[in-house]
Design an enzyme around this catalytic site. Structure first.
Site, PDB file in Angstrom:
ATOM      1  N   SER A 169      12.780   1.391  -8.494  1.00  0.00           N
ATOM      2  CA  SER A 169      11.445   1.424  -9.118  1.00  0.00           C
ATOM      3  C   SER A 169      10.497   2.309  -8.334  1.00  0.00           C
ATOM      4  O   SER A 169       9.762   3.103  -8.920  1.00  0.00           O
ATOM      5  CB  SER A 169      10.816   0.046  -9.227  1.00  0.00           C
ATOM      6  OG  SER A 169      11.734  -0.965  -9.286  1.00  0.00           O
ATOM      7  N   ASP A 182       8.389   0.074   0.032  1.00  0.00           N
ATOM      8  CA  ASP A 182       9.267   0.914  -0.781  1.00  0.00           C
ATOM      9  C   ASP A 182       8.549   2.193  -1.221  1.00  0.00           C
ATOM     10  O   ASP A 182       9.114   3.287  -1.175  1.00  0.00           O
ATOM     11  CB  ASP A 182       9.760   0.140  -2.011  1.00  0.00           C
ATOM     12  CG  ASP A 182      10.358  -1.207  -1.632  1.00  0.00           C
ATOM     13  OD1 ASP A 182      10.685  -1.399  -0.448  1.00  0.00           O
ATOM     14  OD2 ASP A 182      10.486  -2.061  -2.526  1.00  0.00           O
ATOM     15  N   GLU A 185       2.905  -0.816  -9.775  1.00  0.00           N
ATOM     16  CA  GLU A 185       3.953  -1.846  -9.831  1.00  0.00           C
ATOM     17  C   GLU A 185       3.345  -3.250  -9.855  1.00  0.00           C
ATOM     18  O   GLU A 185       3.772  -4.120 -10.617  1.00  0.00           O
ATOM     19  CB  GLU A 185       4.909  -1.685  -8.637  1.00  0.00           C
ATOM     20  CG  GLU A 185       5.959  -2.767  -8.600  1.00  0.00           C
ATOM     21  CD  GLU A 185       7.383  -2.265  -8.429  1.00  0.00           C
ATOM     22  OE1 GLU A 185       7.586  -1.051  -8.237  1.00  0.00           O
ATOM     23  OE2 GLU A 185       8.293  -3.100  -8.496  1.00  0.00           O
TER      24      GLU A 185
HETATM   25  C1  GLA Z   1      11.099  -5.765  -1.712  1.00  0.00           C
HETATM   26  C2  GLA Z   1       9.623  -5.405  -1.807  1.00  0.00           C
HETATM   27  C3  GLA Z   1       9.117  -4.837  -0.477  1.00  0.00           C
HETATM   28  C4  GLA Z   1       9.477  -5.757   0.680  1.00  0.00           C
HETATM   29  C5  GLA Z   1      10.942  -6.159   0.630  1.00  0.00           C
HETATM   30  C6  GLA Z   1      11.297  -7.186   1.669  1.00  0.00           C
HETATM   31  O1  GLA Z   1      11.852  -4.612  -1.523  1.00  0.00           O
HETATM   32  O2  GLA Z   1       9.421  -4.448  -2.827  1.00  0.00           O
HETATM   33  O3  GLA Z   1       7.736  -4.609  -0.559  1.00  0.00           O
HETATM   34  O4  GLA Z   1       8.637  -6.875   0.696  1.00  0.00           O
HETATM   35  O5  GLA Z   1      11.302  -6.669  -0.647  1.00  0.00           O
HETATM   36  O6  GLA Z   1      11.204  -6.646   2.935  1.00  0.00           O
END
Ligand code: GLA
Length: 378
Positions: free
Chosen positions: A127, A171, A159
């Site tokens: 995403s 991310d 998001e």
């Molecule tokens: C997902 C979320 C991130 C983070 C991870 C855990 O990937 O999108 O923001 O919180 O989980 O580290």
């Protein structure tokens, strides 16, 4: 055929000219620092060589027309009358358009073809890759300045508020700001980043369990709430502000479940800072030990691992040439990550795949990944 060739060729076939521009934004694997980003803490992800690619050209009107090769689906939307629809890949693009416009950017329309090879739902941030590729596409056709952290925050807003997933900033930050050959230490409070090299002679292996995270959204929100409760107990804005010593001095007054959740976050922040230090020294053994400790903490204290992830991590950790391994991403399924001796990486990958399949009867997908650059215009 590379994805660059694939989107370029499909663009030419569908739109009758070569694309004006091709953009790419990567998925990510997190080496250490899990469930710390929404606690204002530290993370150490790297951008991987799987990504979303868009070949495009500007339009003279305020419309976006996109064809997804992966879904074999064409969609359009007007920039001046964005509307939510049922979930689907196009909502990520609309959400980014919405967030950019909310931030005051004037957007130009474009048309293009997109394709990606970040497996969805595997915990490798497909995403975020889609959001940052979209942001880069809009930035290019609309002549917007490209500030990775600013764009990452807007993509996260898309998001959170358009798509409705309550993720942290990790991310989007790594997909926006990744650097080839490096992991990125990110301070999720200040959004400062430090490019941190992988120890010489090591390789990063992604171990996809072939299982997909089930109840991840509700469990994720529950963990966030537990962390906030613990931060209130300590009287600080976020668990980032609690040192290990402070935690140890007060932990027995805290509800035992909240204390375990907090212990994970607080020790994980310390491990991540230590990881940055040992990476600078090129100490692969020390980094591997920190990754192993991270997995134990996620499994026992934060309770976001799964039987498949634990099996994969155990298979990886017992292979010669493996410095360390852990689950990566939100958890409950998806991928683990291992740091291995580069010379043994291919042998490691095939041996772990066999051992995992024998243990679980699930066929995994195991591959070496390079650290690549963040969102870019080709
Ligand atoms: C997902 C979320 C991130 C983070 C991870 C855990 O990937 O999108 O923001 O919180 O989980 O580290």
């Amino acid at each position: 055929m590379s994805l660059l060739d694939r989107v370029t060729q499909a663009f030419t076939e569908r739109l009758g000219s070569t694309p004006a521009v091709v953009v790419r934004a990567p998925g990510r694997v997190n080496l250490i620092g899990e469930h710390t980003d929404y606690n204002d803490g530290f993370v150490m992800p790297m951008a991987i060589d799987r990504a979303v690619w868009i070949a495009l050209r500007p339009r003279t009107d305020a419309h976006v027309h996109v064809h997804s090769l992966d879904f074999n689906d064409s969609r359009t939307f007007p920039l001046d009358a964005l509307q939510h629809a049922n979930a689907g890949w196009i909502e990520y693009l609309k959400g980014v358009a919405w967030a950019l416009q909310e931030a005051g950017f004037a957007l130009q329309g474009w048309e293009g073809v997109l394709s990606g090879d970040v497996p969805a739902g595997s915990g490798l941030s497909s995403s975020a890759a889609l959001e940052l590729a979209t942001a880069r596409a809009f930035a290019t056709v609309s002549n917007l300045p490209w500030h990775p952290a600013r764009m990452a925050k807007l993509a996260q807003r898309a998001e959170n508020q358009w798509v409705g997933v309550n993720c942290g900033i990790m991310d989007q930050m790594i997909s926006a700001a990744g650097q080839a050959g490096h992991a990125l230490l990110i301070d999720c409070r200040s959004l400062e980043t430090v490019a941190t090299p992988l120890p010489a002679g090591t390789a990063v292996v992604i171990l996809d369990t072939g299982t997909r995270r089930g109840l991840v959204d509700s469990a994720y929100n529950e963990r966030r709430a537990q962390c906030e409760t613990a931060a209130r107990f300590f009287g600080v804005p976020a668990l980032r502000d609690v040192a290990v010593e402070m935690f140890e001095a007060q932990a027995d007054e805290l509800d035992p479940l909240a204390a375990r959740r907090a212990r994970h976050v607080i020790t994980e922040n310390a491990r991540t800072l230590e990881a940055a230090e040992v990476m600078r020294q090129g100490d692969a053994d020390a980094l591997g030990r920190l990754m192993n400790a991270s997995h134990t903490s996620l499994r026992d204290d934060f309770e976001v691992s799964s039987a498949a992830l634990n099996a994969m991590v155990a298979c990886a950790q017992q292979e010669p040439g493996c410095f360390g391994a852990r689950m990566t991403g939100a958890g409950f399924g998806g991928c683990a990550v291992a740091l291995v001796n580069a010379a043994d990486a291919e042998t490691f990958a095939s041996r772990v795949a066999t051992a995992y399949e024998t243990a679980t009867a699930i066929k995994p997908s195991v591959y070496v990944s390079e650290a690549t650059a963040g969102a870019q215009v080709l």
